[in-house]
Each structure stands twice: as C-alpha cells, then as structure tokens.
Design an enzyme around this catalytic site. Structure first.
Site, PDB file in Angstrom:
ATOM      1  N   GLU A  41       0.826  -1.207   0.000  1.00 36.36           N
ATOM      2  CA  GLU A  41       0.000   0.000   0.000  1.00 36.36           C
ATOM      3  C   GLU A  41       0.862   1.260   0.000  1.00 36.36           C
ATOM      4  O   GLU A  41       1.876   1.331   0.689  1.00 36.36           O
ATOM      5  CB  GLU A  41      -0.905  -0.017   1.235  1.00 36.36           C
ATOM      6  CG  GLU A  41      -1.783   1.218   1.386  1.00 36.36           C
ATOM      7  CD  GLU A  41      -2.548   1.233   2.699  1.00 36.36           C
ATOM      8  OE1 GLU A  41      -3.538   1.983   2.781  1.00 36.36           O
ATOM      9  OE2 GLU A  41      -2.163   0.508   3.641  1.00 36.36           O
ATOM     10  N   LYS A 111      -9.420   2.510  -2.157  1.00 38.13           N
ATOM     11  CA  LYS A 111      -9.623   1.933  -0.833  1.00 38.13           C
ATOM     12  C   LYS A 111     -10.985   2.324  -0.268  1.00 38.13           C
ATOM     13  O   LYS A 111     -11.341   3.502  -0.221  1.00 38.13           O
ATOM     14  CB  LYS A 111      -8.507   2.393   0.098  1.00 38.13           C
ATOM     15  CG  LYS A 111      -8.494   1.733   1.463  1.00 38.13           C
ATOM     16  CD  LYS A 111      -7.267   2.217   2.256  1.00 38.13           C
ATOM     17  CE  LYS A 111      -7.156   1.567   3.607  1.00 38.13           C
ATOM     18  NZ  LYS A 111      -5.964   2.069   4.347  1.00 38.13           N
ATOM     19  N   CYS A 145      -5.435  -3.031   2.972  1.00 39.63           N
ATOM     20  CA  CYS A 145      -5.130  -2.859   4.392  1.00 39.63           C
ATOM     21  C   CYS A 145      -6.360  -2.952   5.300  1.00 39.63           C
ATOM     22  O   CYS A 145      -6.890  -4.032   5.522  1.00 39.63           O
ATOM     23  CB  CYS A 145      -4.379  -1.539   4.581  1.00 39.63           C
ATOM     24  SG  CYS A 145      -3.383  -1.472   6.097  1.00 39.63           S
TER      25      CYS A 145
END
Length: 259
Positions: A41, A111, A145
C-alpha cells in the site's frame, strides 16, 4: 500461479526514492519467474505525508500507470501494483492498479475503508466499488489494508467465485498478530488463496511490521516474510480450492435471507 510479494521499506514523502526501489525489487523478483508480483500500500509516498499530500499525489495515477505498465509488459508478468496516492480533481484517493502481462491496466480500486484512527479519512476520499479481475483465467479480487477488518467486503467479492484475494497494506508492527489472524480467517472462511503484501520500516512515529504472506484455503501459510525488506514467493495450486469447495459447501449452505 506463482505469486511474489515485495515487502518494501517505504520512505515517507520520498516518491523518487521509492520508485527506484520498486523498480529494482520488481526486476529482481521477476528472475524467480512469478506469474504475479505484488507491491504494498502507498508504496510511492508512504502512509502518509499530511503536510504536502496533494502536491505528492499522482494526477489520475498517470506516472504510476506509465511506469508499471512498461515493467509488466517488458517482464511479461502480472503486476498487482500495491496502491499510490492518486489525485482526481481536488480529491486524493488511495488507489491500487492491476496490470496484465501485456502492460494493460485491467483494474483500478480506491480503498473503501479509510483508517480513521490515523486520520486517513481526513485526507483521502473513500472508494465506491469493489474490485474483481482475472489473471490467466483465474478469478481474483483486491482489497487494501484496513479493508480486511470488514469481512462483508471480502464475502461480497467471493460469492461470485473468487479464487485468489490480494491484500496490499501498510500494517503497523504493534498489530501484526491481528493481520496474521485476519488473513488466515479470510482465506479459510472463503475457501480461497490469499496473498498479503505489507510494508516494513519506520514512517514518523510508526513502525510497519512486514510479515507479508501467502495463505492457502486451509489457512496454511505457504510463505511468510520477516520484519525487514524481503520478497517471498509461493506456488498456489487452485486444484486445492476446487477440492475444498466440493467437500465443504460453505457457499451453497449460506442463508443470506437471514443476514
């Protein structure tokens, strides 16, 4: 499918240095003949520079796409290229791109769940779509994540037959035990392979914990990195997935009308 995770020590707010490191590491990893290479990331700017994020962000991922597309095509690999800070209009997104062996960008993902404990939601804009794509005929998905803490997102991806989930992250050292449990749980409950590429090193007051791993549908860890810069590689036999799903009918036995 042979998968390699490049665990980088991402330098906060130093994109040129990170680009050089990423290219060197990708070229080195390609010598092991993987089908897919992963980056972590925000490998371009780190997680995350607050003072000058917009100035550092890549307009519409233009630089990242040009750089990564060329590498994927030259090396003949699929590249699940972590994520970068992407500027679209006046908003910054935490955006992942996926490239096939021809260098074509076949998927983009913003995300979905922004990590509010570190103020990510104050600087980035959340995405509004899930991410599915195919690599060499295999159904794959991608999350970033904090997304892994939301099993409903992963299940939404897997009910349509996902075989491999890629997770790219900058997960702190202090919570690495959580990441290890969550990656195994998502793989087991969804009967799929999972490859997690985490960052390592320090950024500001935070130390990132590495431990990138490839996990099979039984929850067995096929390969795992330590705490420093490292590339780990594992071979994923999708015949395992077929056998598990034929013997344990998790998806057929769901009761979505109740939940």
């Amino acid at each position: 499918m042979r998968v390699s995770c490049i665990q980088m020590d991402v330098k906060l707010g130093r994109p040129e240095e990170n680009y050089r490191e990423a290219e060197a590491r990708i070229r080195e990893a390609a010598k092991d003949n993987p089908d897919v290479i992963l980056l972590p990331e925000l490998w371009d700017v780190g997680f995350f520079p607050r003072e000058n994020l917009k100035e550092l962000a890549d307009p519409d991922c233009t630089k990242a796409v040009s750089f990564l597309s060329g590498l994927a095509k030259e090396l003949g690999i699929h590249l699940v290229a972590g994520s970068v800070a992407c500027l679209r209009g006046e908003k910054v997104y935490n955006t992942a791109c996926v490239f096939d062996r021809t260098g074509t960008c076949i998927a983009r993902y913003d995300k979905t769940h922004l990590f509010s404990p570190m103020g990510e939601h104050e600087f980035f804009t959340p995405g509004d779509h899930v991410c599915r794509f195919s690599l060499d005929g295999h159904h794959c998905g991608l999350i970033i994540c904090y997304d892994i803490r939301f099993p409903e997102l992963t299940r939404a991806l897997t009910v349509q037959g996902l075989e491999m989930l890629f997770v790219v992250s900058q997960w702190p050292d202090v919570r690495i035990p959580h990441l290890q449990v969550l990656t195994r749980a998502r793989a087991i409950e969804n009967q799929m392979f999972l490859a997690c590429c985490n960052a390592c090193g320090e950024a500001g007051d935070t130390r990132y914990g590495g431990c990138s791993a490839v996990v099979d549908p039984w929850g067995q860890v096929l390969a795992q990195a330590g705490a420093g810069p490292e590339t780990v590689t594992a071979d994923c036999d999708f015949g395992i997935t077929d056998r598990i799903r034929q013997s344990m009918h998790v998806f057929a036995d769901r009761r979505p009308e109740l939940y």
